[in-house]
Design a protein around this motif. Structure first.
Motif, PDB file in Angstrom:
ATOM      1  N   GLY A  86       4.770 -10.832  -4.023  1.00 20.86           N
ATOM      2  CA  GLY A  86       4.666  -9.561  -4.739  1.00 20.86           C
ATOM      3  C   GLY A  86       4.525  -8.344  -3.841  1.00 20.86           C
ATOM      4  N   THR A  87       4.505  -8.541  -2.514  1.00 22.61           N
ATOM      5  CA  THR A  87       4.414  -7.393  -1.606  1.00 22.61           C
ATOM      6  C   THR A  87       5.616  -6.468  -1.805  1.00 22.61           C
ATOM      7  OG1 THR A  87       3.319  -8.821  -0.009  1.00 22.61           O
ATOM      8  CG2 THR A  87       4.121  -6.714   0.803  1.00 22.61           C
ATOM      9  N   LEU A  96       7.514  -6.220  -4.438  1.00 22.17           N
ATOM     10  CA  LEU A  96       7.479  -5.609  -5.770  1.00 22.17           C
ATOM     11  C   LEU A  96       6.555  -4.400  -5.764  1.00 22.17           C
ATOM     12  CD1 LEU A  96       8.283  -5.643  -8.711  1.00 22.17           C
ATOM     13  CD2 LEU A  96       6.466  -7.282  -9.140  1.00 22.17           C
ATOM     14  N   ARG A  97       5.422  -4.524  -5.061  1.00 21.17           N
ATOM     15  CA  ARG A  97       4.508  -3.389  -4.934  1.00 21.17           C
ATOM     16  C   ARG A  97       5.214  -2.216  -4.288  1.00 21.17           C
ATOM     17  NH1 ARG A  97       0.016  -3.986  -6.767  1.00 21.17           N
ATOM     18  NH2 ARG A  97      -1.346  -5.727  -6.313  1.00 21.17           N
ATOM     19  N   LYS A 121       8.329  -1.628  -4.310  1.00 17.22           N
ATOM     20  CA  LYS A 121       9.340  -1.114  -5.223  1.00 17.22           C
ATOM     21  C   LYS A 121       8.733  -0.233  -6.309  1.00 17.22           C
ATOM     22  CE  LYS A 121      12.870  -2.950  -8.219  1.00 17.22           C
ATOM     23  NZ  LYS A 121      13.273  -4.146  -8.948  1.00 17.22           N
ATOM     24  N   ALA A 122       7.464  -0.482  -6.630  1.00 19.13           N
ATOM     25  CA  ALA A 122       6.828   0.230  -7.730  1.00 19.13           C
ATOM     26  C   ALA A 122       6.323   1.619  -7.330  1.00 19.13           C
ATOM     27  CB  ALA A 122       5.680  -0.600  -8.307  1.00 19.13           C
ATOM     28  N   GLN A 178      13.490  -7.993  -7.909  1.00 22.20           N
ATOM     29  CA  GLN A 178      12.045  -8.139  -8.014  1.00 22.20           C
ATOM     30  C   GLN A 178      11.548  -7.643  -9.355  1.00 22.20           C
ATOM     31  OE1 GLN A 178       9.791  -9.487  -5.603  1.00 22.20           O
ATOM     32  NE2 GLN A 178      11.811 -10.288  -5.172  1.00 22.20           N
TER      33      GLN A 178
END
Lengths: 325, 282
Positions: B88-89, B91-92, B94-95, B265
């Motif tokens: 999830g690194t 995805l973080r 990307k957010a 992601q």
């Protein structure tokens, strides 16, 4: 950018204005031949807290990920903060917040260091009306991680990690915040703190919030509006009270008299109780008036879908006027 | 402020934090320590050998440095991407706005800086323990740093691209290591290229690993040692050309590959990764 006043003046009546933060029309999504969403419609206005409910596999996460811009839809129109999330750029991204469910990323990082680094990404996107990002120390206190500020992420408990997830989600002072099952794994105290935070964000910061949960009690406490997703569509859209009254207008009145217990269902509980006292006076004991809860509503609606009468339930709610607040 | 350059600055801060975290991590320090110990022990037991009048440690050290830089630059980002995509690194990143720029910048800086401790823990003890002959003195070591930097630029994107293409950390063993064993085994670092078939020699000279080793040797070894190389020369221009070409190809190719990975992601993708990881543990 047009000024808000111009934008307001140029919009025809009934069309979404700048207060419409989410506008979803006929959203469809299929994975292969499996149709998950078959025509989802709803809108959200600035500052509203929307809670999306639905059974497992109903497509809640799919819906939220499409709105976040993390997933491509099959068909339909989606407007989020005035843009299509599938094509929106980094300026749009800066106005949204996503609370992710992390599990082991950044294990070597310290809470404050990670939050500070991610916060800096929002610096170029500050506006006169919206200071970005949050002050990191203030935010850490706000989510109750003051004592863990210099702890490594790998040493945090599950609940502490979720608090950090929430902090990271709101560090950019988002206008719209997405939360997918934010309180899974929270103890009652953390849950209460989280609810306070949601109220604070929507009241003070005018943040629009879309969250999913399986906790109906939580939904009732937080939601300005509840959306129930079943059979690939929104089958109910309104405040918890409105939805409850839609399933049954009757309230249950329970009482006891001379050691015997009675139950009566009536649409006008106040009048019924007044009559009850007029007739029996002091003999009435153990009085309890109970309206249908969100849980009753939810179970009724979802069951009617699962037993194969989706149209009936959708019709039952078609007449529901959703007040524009 | 310009949002793009701002994101790069935030990414540099990210890379520096990753590096300092790594220097405090027992795991990473252990890796440096044991790599250094193994290398120094090997040199120590062969310290009395000589090759054409030069002490053996002096002759092989440049090749070893080239191999370690290439190895770190390939394996580091490959592992990071395969793992951080699942946990999830990414995805973080990307957010948050321009988070992917920050993430990639951070990776490049962190992985580049990671080569330094490895060079230091091997070179510094070697200077005390062995007779390391460098004709050019300080200039030779500056050349080593320069060639290491160019080598990093050439190899880092390969590691990133391979890491992006691997489906999760459990596939690193096959799809990540196999190309590595082939690329490094034939790189001329472990034994002379001249002993391999001619078509292998051609293939190897298309890859950056061989040139990184050659560059290191050209920096540290006396000029007449070039006689032992292919073509009897250091081929400095070719070395710079091939490494530079790989750096350019990588820098052009890596962003679209990373964008493709980032596009996939989502919270549910990370959740699926978590289930997969739990299943592996059981």
């Amino acid at each position: 950018m047009t000024t808000p006043a111009m934008a307001r003046a140029s919009r025809p009546a009934g069309a979404p204005d700048e207060d419409t933060v989410i506008d979803v029309r006929d959203l469809r999504m299929s994975y292969g031949t499996n149709q998950v969403l078959t025509g989802v419609n709803f809108t959200a206005r600035r500052g509203e807290v929307l809670v999306l409910l639905g059974p497992n596999g109903a497509g809640k996460t799919t819906t939220i990920e499409i709105l976040e811009g993390f997933r491509m839809r099959s068909a339909g129109q989606v407007g989020v903060l005035g843009a299509d999330p599938a094509k929106a750029g980094e300026d749009w991204r800066a106005r949204t917040g996503v609370v992710l469910q992390s599990w082991r990323d950044h294990g070597r990082w310290k809470v404050r260091t990670l939050l500070a680094n991610l916060a800096r990404h929002y610096e170029p996107y500050a506006t006169p009306s919206r200071r970005r990002p949050y002050d990191v120390a203030e935010l850490i206190e706000m989510v109750g991680l003051g004592e863990q500020a210099t702890a490594k992420l790998s040493t945090l408990s599950g609940g502490q990690r979720r608090r950090l997830d929430v902090a990271i989600g709101i560090v950019g002072r988002p206008e719209l915040l997405f939360l997918d099952e934010p309180t899974a794994g929270f103890d009652p105290h953390a849950r209460r703190d989280f609810h306070d935070l949601v109220h604070r964000l929507s009241d003070l910061e005018d943040t629009t919030i879309l969250l999913t949960t399986h906790d109906l009690d939580e939904a009732e406490k937080l939601a300005d509006r509840v959306l129930i997703l079943a059979g690939g569509q929104i089958v109910a859209d309104g405040s918890a009270d409105e939805l409850a009254r839609q399933v049954t207008r009757d309230a249950q009145v329970r009482w006891s008299r001379n050691g015997e217990r009675y139950v009566h269902a009536t649409p006008d509980a106040t009048a019924f109780v007044r009559d009850l006292f007029a007739q029996y006076g002091d003999e009435v004991d153990d009085l309890e008036v109970r309206r249908a809860t969100l849980e009753d509503t939810y179970i009724t609606l979802v069951r009617s879908h699962e037993t194969g009468h989706p149209d009936e339930a959708a019709d039952a709610f078609a007449g529901l006027e959703v007040s524009d607040r | 402020m310009n949002p793009a350059t701002h994101a790069i600055r935030v990414g540099l801060n990210r890379g520096w934090i990753e590096f300092t975290n790594s220097l405090r991590s027992p795991q990473d320090l252990g890796f440096y320590f044991f790599t250094a110990l193994g290398t120094l022990a090997y040199l120590f037991f062969n310290r009395h050998d000589d090759w054409e009048g030069l002490p053996y440690p002096s002759v092989v050290l440049p090749s070893i440095l080239g191999a370690l830089v290439a190895f770190g630059a390939y394996i580091g980002p490959m592992y990071s991407l395969a793992i951080e995509r699942e946990d999830g690194t990414l995805l973080r990143a990307k957010a948050v706005p321009r988070g992917m720029t920050g993430y990639v910048t951070g990776q490049v800086l962190f992985q580049s800086l990671s080569a330094l401790p490895l060079l230091v823990v091997i070179v510094v003890p070697s200077l005390f323990l062995f007779e390391i002959i460098t004709e050019r003195g300080m200039i030779a070591w500056l050349m080593v740093l320069g060639i290491a930097a160019l080598g990093l630029l050439a190899v880092l994107p390969i590691g990133m691209i391979v890491g992006s293409l691997i489906k999760g950390p459990n596939k690193i063993g096959t799809w990540g290591m196999l190309p590595m064993v082939i690329m490094f085994g034939t790189s001329g670092i472990f034994y002379p290229l001249q002993e391999l078939w001619e078509w292998v020699q051609v293939a190897v000279q298309l890859l950056p690993m061989y040139w990184l080793g050659l560059g290191m040797r050209s920096a540290l070894l006396p000029a007449d040692a070039a006689a032992a190389e292919l073509g009897g020369s250091w081929r400095t221009l070719e070395m710079l050309g091939v490494l530079g070409a790989w750096a350019i190809i990588g820098l052009l190719l890596a962003p679209p590959v990373l964008r493709r990975v980032a596009r996939r992601q989502s919270g549910s993708a990370v959740e699926a990764g978590r289930h997969e990881a739990m299943r592996r543990v059981q």
